[in-house]
Write a protein that holds these residues in place. Structure first.
Motif, PDB file in Angstrom:
ATOM      1  N   GLY A  78       1.861   6.421  -7.931  1.00  0.00           N
ATOM      2  CA  GLY A  78       1.179   6.299  -6.694  1.00  0.00           C
ATOM      3  C   GLY A  78      -0.110   5.177  -6.812  1.00  0.00           C
ATOM      4  N   LEU A  92       0.940  -1.183   0.130  1.00  0.00           N
ATOM      5  CA  LEU A  92       0.035  -0.165  -0.058  1.00  0.00           C
ATOM      6  C   LEU A  92       0.948   1.410  -0.027  1.00  0.00           C
ATOM      7  CD1 LEU A  92      -3.048  -0.635   2.248  1.00  0.00           C
ATOM      8  CD2 LEU A  92      -2.764  -0.634   0.036  1.00  0.00           C
ATOM      9  N   THR A  93       2.097   1.066  -0.281  1.00  0.00           N
ATOM     10  CA  THR A  93       2.883   2.190  -0.346  1.00  0.00           C
ATOM     11  C   THR A  93       3.912   2.112  -1.679  1.00  0.00           C
ATOM     12  OG1 THR A  93       4.570   1.382   0.999  1.00  0.00           O
ATOM     13  CG2 THR A  93       3.088   2.867   2.132  1.00  0.00           C
ATOM     14  N   THR A  94       3.940   3.222  -2.477  1.00  0.00           N
ATOM     15  CA  THR A  94       4.859   3.180  -3.573  1.00  0.00           C
ATOM     16  C   THR A  94       5.913   3.986  -3.499  1.00  0.00           C
ATOM     17  OG1 THR A  94       3.482   4.965  -4.581  1.00  0.00           O
ATOM     18  CG2 THR A  94       2.794   2.637  -4.858  1.00  0.00           C
ATOM     19  N   GLU A 151      -6.430  -2.956 -10.659  1.00  0.00           N
ATOM     20  CA  GLU A 151      -5.772  -1.764  -9.946  1.00  0.00           C
ATOM     21  C   GLU A 151      -6.025  -1.999  -8.474  1.00  0.00           C
ATOM     22  OE1 GLU A 151      -5.659   2.808 -10.485  1.00  0.00           O
ATOM     23  OE2 GLU A 151      -7.320   2.285  -9.502  1.00  0.00           O
ATOM     24  N   ASP A 152      -5.087  -2.224  -7.435  1.00  0.00           N
ATOM     25  CA  ASP A 152      -5.133  -2.901  -5.956  1.00  0.00           C
ATOM     26  C   ASP A 152      -5.389  -1.476  -5.263  1.00  0.00           C
ATOM     27  OD1 ASP A 152      -4.723  -5.331  -7.365  1.00  0.00           O
ATOM     28  OD2 ASP A 152      -2.673  -5.312  -6.385  1.00  0.00           O
ATOM     29  N   ALA A 153      -4.654  -0.408  -5.460  1.00  0.00           N
ATOM     30  CA  ALA A 153      -4.861   0.532  -4.727  1.00  0.00           C
ATOM     31  C   ALA A 153      -4.182   1.851  -5.271  1.00  0.00           C
ATOM     32  CB  ALA A 153      -3.927   0.446  -3.433  1.00  0.00           C
ATOM     33  N   SER A 154      -4.665   3.048  -4.762  1.00  0.00           N
ATOM     34  CA  SER A 154      -4.588   4.308  -5.530  1.00  0.00           C
ATOM     35  C   SER A 154      -4.342   5.444  -4.504  1.00  0.00           C
ATOM     36  CB  SER A 154      -5.538   4.498  -6.804  1.00  0.00           C
ATOM     37  OG  SER A 154      -5.366   5.912  -7.241  1.00  0.00           O
ATOM     38  N   GLY A 155      -3.471   6.341  -4.773  1.00  0.00           N
ATOM     39  CA  GLY A 155      -3.438   7.450  -3.863  1.00  0.00           C
ATOM     40  C   GLY A 155      -2.620   8.780  -4.813  1.00  0.00           C
ATOM     41  N   SER A 156      -2.460  10.043  -4.245  1.00  0.00           N
ATOM     42  CA  SER A 156      -1.720  10.806  -4.673  1.00  0.00           C
ATOM     43  C   SER A 156      -0.409  10.700  -5.347  1.00  0.00           C
ATOM     44  CB  SER A 156      -1.685  12.082  -4.042  1.00  0.00           C
ATOM     45  OG  SER A 156      -3.004  12.374  -3.575  1.00  0.00           O
ATOM     46  N   GLY A 157      -0.382  10.498  -6.493  1.00  0.00           N
ATOM     47  CA  GLY A 157       1.079  10.225  -7.172  1.00  0.00           C
ATOM     48  C   GLY A 157       1.986  11.320  -6.727  1.00  0.00           C
ATOM     49  N   LYS A 158       1.665  12.552  -6.814  1.00  0.00           N
ATOM     50  CA  LYS A 158       2.705  13.859  -6.119  1.00  0.00           C
ATOM     51  C   LYS A 158       2.050  14.074  -4.994  1.00  0.00           C
ATOM     52  CE  LYS A 158       4.761  15.471 -10.208  1.00  0.00           C
ATOM     53  NZ  LYS A 158       4.783  16.581 -11.253  1.00  0.00           N
ATOM     54  N   PRO A 159       2.403  13.430  -3.570  1.00  0.00           N
ATOM     55  CA  PRO A 159       1.730  13.999  -2.516  1.00  0.00           C
ATOM     56  C   PRO A 159       2.175  15.163  -2.341  1.00  0.00           C
ATOM     57  CG  PRO A 159       3.161  11.827  -2.059  1.00  0.00           C
ATOM     58  CD  PRO A 159       3.216  12.342  -3.496  1.00  0.00           C
TER      59      PRO A 159
END
Lengths: 290, 213
Positions: A211, A138-140, A231-239
């Motif tokens: 992300g 869950l972290t990229t 697509e397992d998980a997604s967040g802000s590519g540029k936090p």
């Protein structure tokens, strides 16, 4: 456990049994949540090519009532993630349509940690079917995407998987899972080919945003190989950096303003008054002399 | 030199007036302004917006969702259009201008609300004079409902799971912006103490919510 006396163990068993008899619905339903509320995620999958459809049950530890039941899960199915409270669970598979109280074909336990995600998949050939618990990332790395591959093709025991020009695996064996690989974001083509000749390549394209975490699943298709991109998980590519400046202070408590400007005014006034006063006094003295 | 007397008297009088004015000003500004506090939620509850509630996709490849256009939080009277926000040149999240403090914004670098991942919406707690769009955000509690309407007219419903306050110096970037495997929403505004030196609040309030499926 070995430190418990016999009577303690008996008491605990009695308590557990009465809880079940009274039907205390401990964590009977899945509920929405996230890492900050002490919850993790789980999803269930059937990835055994020659195993018929199954019913998948998930139980909270020490609770005979299933909190998740997925009926008639066929080969190649991966459920969405469910958010569940962190803790110990068991996952059981029964033949599709079998009684919920029948002996499961197989079962496994899984410990869900808050803020972590897991995939529990039926893997391998029917003769050696097992439930595998995967720890899902869950972290990229900042600005990158993560990809891994689950090899679930029985017809082609070893496959080569490439993503654009990147080789994800040269020889991934049936019923195994590759490590995650960090890749540059973008739209890329996926190619899965059998290491031994005999089957055509499977092609797909996938857009990997920064992300995001992806799983590619290699399956036996109706004819030849198939590849499914999840697509397992997604967040802000540029936090964004740091906190967010979302206030102008109009409702905040404010201390008294600085007294300095007013003191300067008073000082200037005093100077003016003093000068005027002195002049007035000198003029009076001059007047008296004349 | 009798002609000098009026000028000197005038200077003396003017000086006394200035002293009086200065003293009055000083005395009038010696009090503090107390903080405003949001009243308990429940005032003027807005009706839930109409439109189909879209359940999360069950298939392996979820359909892409439309961009968010408005936000409604009935319990705290929030009903706002959503502007789009990016990153400022210093890497911080852009925020609406003071003149747009009644409008919240969606960070375009985050997932769209209702698709897998943590969608980010920010709004101001106040203007220089009084409350702004997210003034009552910290009165939300677990279970409260949030609705986001999208460009195709569909409405996605979220439920609050947690409300956290973080010092900006210890902002949990990974928890707020990091990847999650289900459709979630984070609403961000300011809170905590006001720092008159930097003209910023010292803390952020983050409301975590997940899609009701």
């Amino acid at each position: 456990m070995k430190f418990w006396s016999v009577s303690t163990r008996r008491l605990l068993m009695l308590l557990a049994t009465s809880a079940l008899l009274l039907g205390i619905p401990a964590a009977a339903t899945a509920f929405a949540g996230s890492a900050t509320s002490g919850t993790g995620w789980i999803r269930l999958a059937h990835l055994s090519p020659n195993t018929p459809a199954v019913d998948v049950y998930m139980y909270s530890f020490d609770d005979s009532k299933a909190m998740i039941v997925l009926h008639h899960v066929a080969y190649g199915t991966v459920s969405p993630y469910e958010s569940v409270r962190a803790g110990d669970y068991s996952v059981a598979m029964r033949a599709a349509g079998a009684s919920a109280t029948s002996q499961p074909v197989l079962s496994t336990s899984v410990t869900i940690a808050a803020g972590h995600a897991y995939t529990v998949a039926g893997m391998g050939p029917e003769s050696g079917l097992r439930l595998q618990v995967m720890d899902d990332a869950l972290t990229t790395p900042t600005g990158q995407a993560l990809v891994r591959v689950i090899q679930a093709s029985l017809k082609q025991q070893e496959v080569k998987v490439t993503l654009g020009s990147t080789v994800l695996s040269n020889s991934l064996k049936f019923a195994s899972v590759s490590a995650y690989q960090a890749v540059t974001p973008g739209a890329v083509s996926v190619t899965v080919s059998a290491v031994s000749a005999g089957a055509g390549d499977a092609n797909s394209s996938v857009t990997l945003a920064a992300g995001t975490v992806h799983t590619l699943v290699v399956l036996d298709g109706a004819s030849g190989l198939e590849v499914v991109s999840l697509e397992d998980a997604s967040g802000s590519g540029k936090p964004p950096l740091g906190g967010v400046q979302t206030g102008f202070g109009g409702t905040a408590a404010h201390g008294p303003g600085s007294p300095v400007p007013w003191l300067v005014v008073i000082g200037a006034g005093s100077l003016l008054a003093l000068t005027g006063g002195l002049r007035l006094r000198r003029n009076r003295q001059l007047t008296v002399r004349i | 030199m009798p002609t000098r007397r009026p000028a000197a008297a005038l200077a003396l009088a003017a000086g006394l007036v200035v002293i009086a004015g200065g003293t009055t000003g000083l005395l009038l500004t010696r009090h503090s302004t107390p903080a405003m506090h949001p009243v308990a939620a429940g005032v003027a509850a807005l009706p839930a917006p109409t439109g189909p509630i879209v359940a999360p996709p069950q298939s392996a490849a979820p359909k892409p969702v439309a961009a968010p256009v408005s936000l409604t939080i009935p319990l705290i009277g929030v009903r706002t259009n959503l502007m789009t926000l990016g990153l400022a040149s210093d890497g911080e999240l852009q925020v609406p201008l003071l003149s747009m403090a009644s409008v919240a914004g969606w960070y375009t670098g985050s997932p769209r609300p209702g698709s897998i991942g943590s969608a980010i919406i920010v709004g101001h707690i106040d203007t220089t004079r009084g409350p702004a769009v997210f003034y009552r955000l910290n009165t939300l509690t677990s279970g409260d409902k949030i609705y986001v309407k999208r460009a195709d007219g569909t409405v996605v419903e979220f439920r609050v799971t947690s409300v956290q306050t973080y010092l900006k110096d210890h902002f949990p970037t990974e928890d707020v912006y990091g990847p999650v495997p289900d459709p979630e929403l984070r609403l961000i505004t300011c809170g905590g103490a006001w720092d008159p030196a930097t003209h910023h609040f010292l803390s952020n309030i983050v409301v975590y919510a997940t899609e009701v499926g």
